[in-house]
Design a protein around this motif. Sequence first.
Motif, PDB file in Angstrom:
ATOM      1  N   PHE A 298      15.529 -23.011 107.052  1.00  0.00           N
ATOM      2  CA  PHE A 298      15.683 -24.288 106.281  1.00  0.00           C
ATOM      3  C   PHE A 298      16.356 -25.214 107.587  1.00  0.00           C
ATOM      4  N   GLY A 299      17.574 -24.972 108.096  1.00  0.00           N
ATOM      5  CA  GLY A 299      18.429 -25.525 108.871  1.00  0.00           C
ATOM      6  C   GLY A 299      17.845 -25.372 110.230  1.00  0.00           C
ATOM      7  N   TRP A 300      17.054 -24.611 110.589  1.00  0.00           N
ATOM      8  CA  TRP A 300      16.626 -24.349 111.933  1.00  0.00           C
ATOM      9  C   TRP A 300      15.681 -25.512 112.290  1.00  0.00           C
ATOM     10  N   PHE A 301      15.011 -26.222 111.400  1.00  0.00           N
ATOM     11  CA  PHE A 301      13.964 -27.356 111.625  1.00  0.00           C
ATOM     12  C   PHE A 301      14.740 -28.367 112.181  1.00  0.00           C
TER      13      PHE A 301
ATOM     14  N   ALA B 156      23.381 -32.686 110.042  1.00  0.00           N
ATOM     15  CA  ALA B 156      23.762 -31.832 108.815  1.00  0.00           C
ATOM     16  C   ALA B 156      22.892 -30.448 108.625  1.00  0.00           C
ATOM     17  N   LEU B 157      21.765 -30.535 108.776  1.00  0.00           N
ATOM     18  CA  LEU B 157      20.784 -29.369 108.902  1.00  0.00           C
ATOM     19  C   LEU B 157      21.451 -28.116 109.716  1.00  0.00           C
ATOM     20  N   VAL B 158      21.943 -28.358 111.031  1.00  0.00           N
ATOM     21  CA  VAL B 158      22.327 -27.565 111.947  1.00  0.00           C
ATOM     22  C   VAL B 158      23.941 -27.106 111.286  1.00  0.00           C
ATOM     23  N   MET B 159      24.647 -27.996 110.804  1.00  0.00           N
ATOM     24  CA  MET B 159      25.735 -27.712 110.316  1.00  0.00           C
ATOM     25  C   MET B 159      25.463 -26.557 109.129  1.00  0.00           C
ATOM     26  N   LEU B 160      24.658 -26.706 108.366  1.00  0.00           N
ATOM     27  CA  LEU B 160      24.550 -25.969 107.106  1.00  0.00           C
ATOM     28  C   LEU B 160      24.056 -24.572 107.580  1.00  0.00           C
ATOM     29  N   MET B 161      23.543 -24.400 108.888  1.00  0.00           N
ATOM     30  CA  MET B 161      23.222 -22.932 109.448  1.00  0.00           C
ATOM     31  C   MET B 161      24.542 -22.129 109.506  1.00  0.00           C
ATOM     32  N   THR B 162      25.728 -22.656 109.730  1.00  0.00           N
ATOM     33  CA  THR B 162      26.662 -21.700 109.843  1.00  0.00           C
ATOM     34  C   THR B 162      27.132 -21.105 108.612  1.00  0.00           C
ATOM     35  N   PRO B 163      27.256 -21.944 107.293  1.00  0.00           N
ATOM     36  CA  PRO B 163      27.520 -21.221 106.033  1.00  0.00           C
ATOM     37  C   PRO B 163      26.231 -20.383 105.755  1.00  0.00           C
ATOM     38  N   GLY B 164      25.012 -20.842 106.120  1.00  0.00           N
ATOM     39  CA  GLY B 164      23.813 -19.723 105.986  1.00  0.00           C
ATOM     40  C   GLY B 164      23.860 -18.586 106.738  1.00  0.00           C
ATOM     41  N   LEU B 165      24.458 -18.570 108.013  1.00  0.00           N
ATOM     42  CA  LEU B 165      24.741 -17.508 108.778  1.00  0.00           C
ATOM     43  C   LEU B 165      25.974 -16.606 108.080  1.00  0.00           C
ATOM     44  N   ALA B 166      26.806 -17.149 107.557  1.00  0.00           N
ATOM     45  CA  ALA B 166      28.006 -16.518 106.813  1.00  0.00           C
ATOM     46  C   ALA B 166      27.235 -15.639 105.799  1.00  0.00           C
ATOM     47  N   PHE B 167      26.352 -16.047 104.948  1.00  0.00           N
ATOM     48  CA  PHE B 167      25.834 -15.621 103.865  1.00  0.00           C
ATOM     49  C   PHE B 167      24.857 -14.240 104.328  1.00  0.00           C
TER      50      PHE B 167
ATOM     51  N   PHE C 252      25.685 -33.692 116.931  1.00  0.00           N
ATOM     52  CA  PHE C 252      24.338 -32.944 116.915  1.00  0.00           C
ATOM     53  C   PHE C 252      24.930 -31.847 117.838  1.00  0.00           C
ATOM     54  N   GLN C 253      25.335 -31.996 119.058  1.00  0.00           N
ATOM     55  CA  GLN C 253      25.613 -30.971 120.042  1.00  0.00           C
ATOM     56  C   GLN C 253      26.883 -30.191 119.253  1.00  0.00           C
ATOM     57  N   LEU C 254      27.798 -30.625 118.690  1.00  0.00           N
ATOM     58  CA  LEU C 254      28.754 -30.050 118.042  1.00  0.00           C
ATOM     59  C   LEU C 254      28.465 -28.878 117.424  1.00  0.00           C
ATOM     60  N   MET C 255      27.378 -29.341 116.528  1.00  0.00           N
ATOM     61  CA  MET C 255      27.057 -28.248 115.469  1.00  0.00           C
ATOM     62  C   MET C 255      26.315 -26.944 116.314  1.00  0.00           C
ATOM     63  N   PHE C 256      25.826 -27.110 117.471  1.00  0.00           N
ATOM     64  CA  PHE C 256      25.538 -25.992 118.228  1.00  0.00           C
ATOM     65  C   PHE C 256      26.710 -25.367 118.634  1.00  0.00           C
ATOM     66  N   ALA C 257      27.490 -25.875 119.253  1.00  0.00           N
ATOM     67  CA  ALA C 257      28.736 -25.286 119.938  1.00  0.00           C
ATOM     68  C   ALA C 257      29.564 -24.470 118.534  1.00  0.00           C
ATOM     69  N   ILE C 258      29.297 -25.100 117.305  1.00  0.00           N
ATOM     70  CA  ILE C 258      29.957 -24.374 116.328  1.00  0.00           C
ATOM     71  C   ILE C 258      29.263 -22.974 115.886  1.00  0.00           C
ATOM     72  N   ILE C 259      28.057 -22.900 115.856  1.00  0.00           N
ATOM     73  CA  ILE C 259      27.403 -21.791 115.345  1.00  0.00           C
ATOM     74  C   ILE C 259      27.252 -20.576 116.462  1.00  0.00           C
TER      75      ILE C 259
END
Length: 444
Positions: free
Chosen positions: A223-226, A27-38, A115-122
């Motif tokens: 935050f998400g990077w942890f 979930a933290l890694v998923m949050l990184m993509t909206p974080g990247l968007a901002f 978990f690996q899906l979130m890497f593939a997304i970002i």
Amino acid sequence: MAPAITLAAEAPKLSAANTGFMLICSALVMLMTPGLAFFYGGMVRVKSTLNMLMMSFISLGIVTILWVLYGFSMAFGTDSGSLIGWNSDWVGLGNIGLTELWPGYTIPVFVFLVFQLMFAIITPALISGALADRVKFSAWALFIALWATVVYFPVAHWVWGAGGWAFELGVIDFAGGTAVHINAGAAALGVILVIGKRVGFKKDPMRPHSLPLVMLGAGLLWFGWFGFNAGSWLGNDDGVGALMFVNTQVATAAAMLAWLIYEKIRHGAFTTLGAASGAVAGLVAITPAGGAVTPLGAIAVGAIAGVLCAMAVGLKYKFGYDDSLDVVGVHLVGGVAGSLLIGLFASGKGQSTVEGLFYGGGLTQFWKQCAGVFAVLAYSLIVSAILAFILDKTMGMRVPEDDEIAGIDQAEHAETAYDFSGAGGGAAKTAVAAAVAQSKKVDA
């Protein structure tokens, strides 16, 4: 004397603690993509804000579906020739048992794959920052689908898949220095060399329209990077995940400070954009290295990367490539630095017993890191440029020049980020008029 009895090693059992930990990390890694968007959205001009946000968000949709259909199978299925994986039982994810464990670990396959899906997304979302202001949204969406298929999924197998050539060679990449950051940075360079510069590059001011958004995005990424880094050990039974957590914080702090010091010496000011960019540079650099170095090593990795990336962002003006939001300068350079520094600072006390040059291990690991770094860089650069060329010659990658000048948000999305039409009268109208006039002045 009775013969010795050899007891079979006890098979791993599902760990509720590790499973819960990994779901939180996902979930933290998923949050990184909206974080990247901002982060990216604040760095562009007003007229491109929504497009920049959408270029990250669309990856959440496209890559998720591809991962279910065939991406997970290509990245982590049975190896074929050390280049690609495949497991027909994983196509569509319908034949995976709910409690089936990922081999050698205490978490279900479903947890590992999400978990690996979130890497593939970002990863493809990272590329978008280099292309700001000028790419058709439909062309970008198709590029994501093609790039994930022919670049990300195979490279993920090379680096992390059992049997992948980099994995078997012993290239260390804890959480994505090669597979994520070098991969995305090289792809960004390949695409921008094909599609060209923005209208007004090196002539018109193209300053960030909202530094508060940039700082918010950087904070969410930090935050998400942890989860991104510490979760990549797939559990924390031996403390390596905790070491990675600590090193993530330490290297990020060091890189931010190093960038700011360089910026003050070079340009005379400590900027918020510099602080945000320096933090991201540190996060990028420690991603491959954090499980192999000590906290003192993490300070060195972060500080070196902070200075190198701060220097690298100016190269686009020297060499004339338009890397809009410094994806090449931060992600490619930071990923290369962090990956190669493993060969110098690996302590032998973290994820493995491998020692770098400064710990008596010689240059053996350094050369392995070089092989992984430059193979991924070359493959991603060349294939990404070819994909961009094909799309540009068929459907066209760029919006018309008039749309780019007027604003890609309105042209591609029929919306604008900030609507002042409902503002009140009097002083409010004066303030709104001043804000609009200023934004037009900046956009011009």
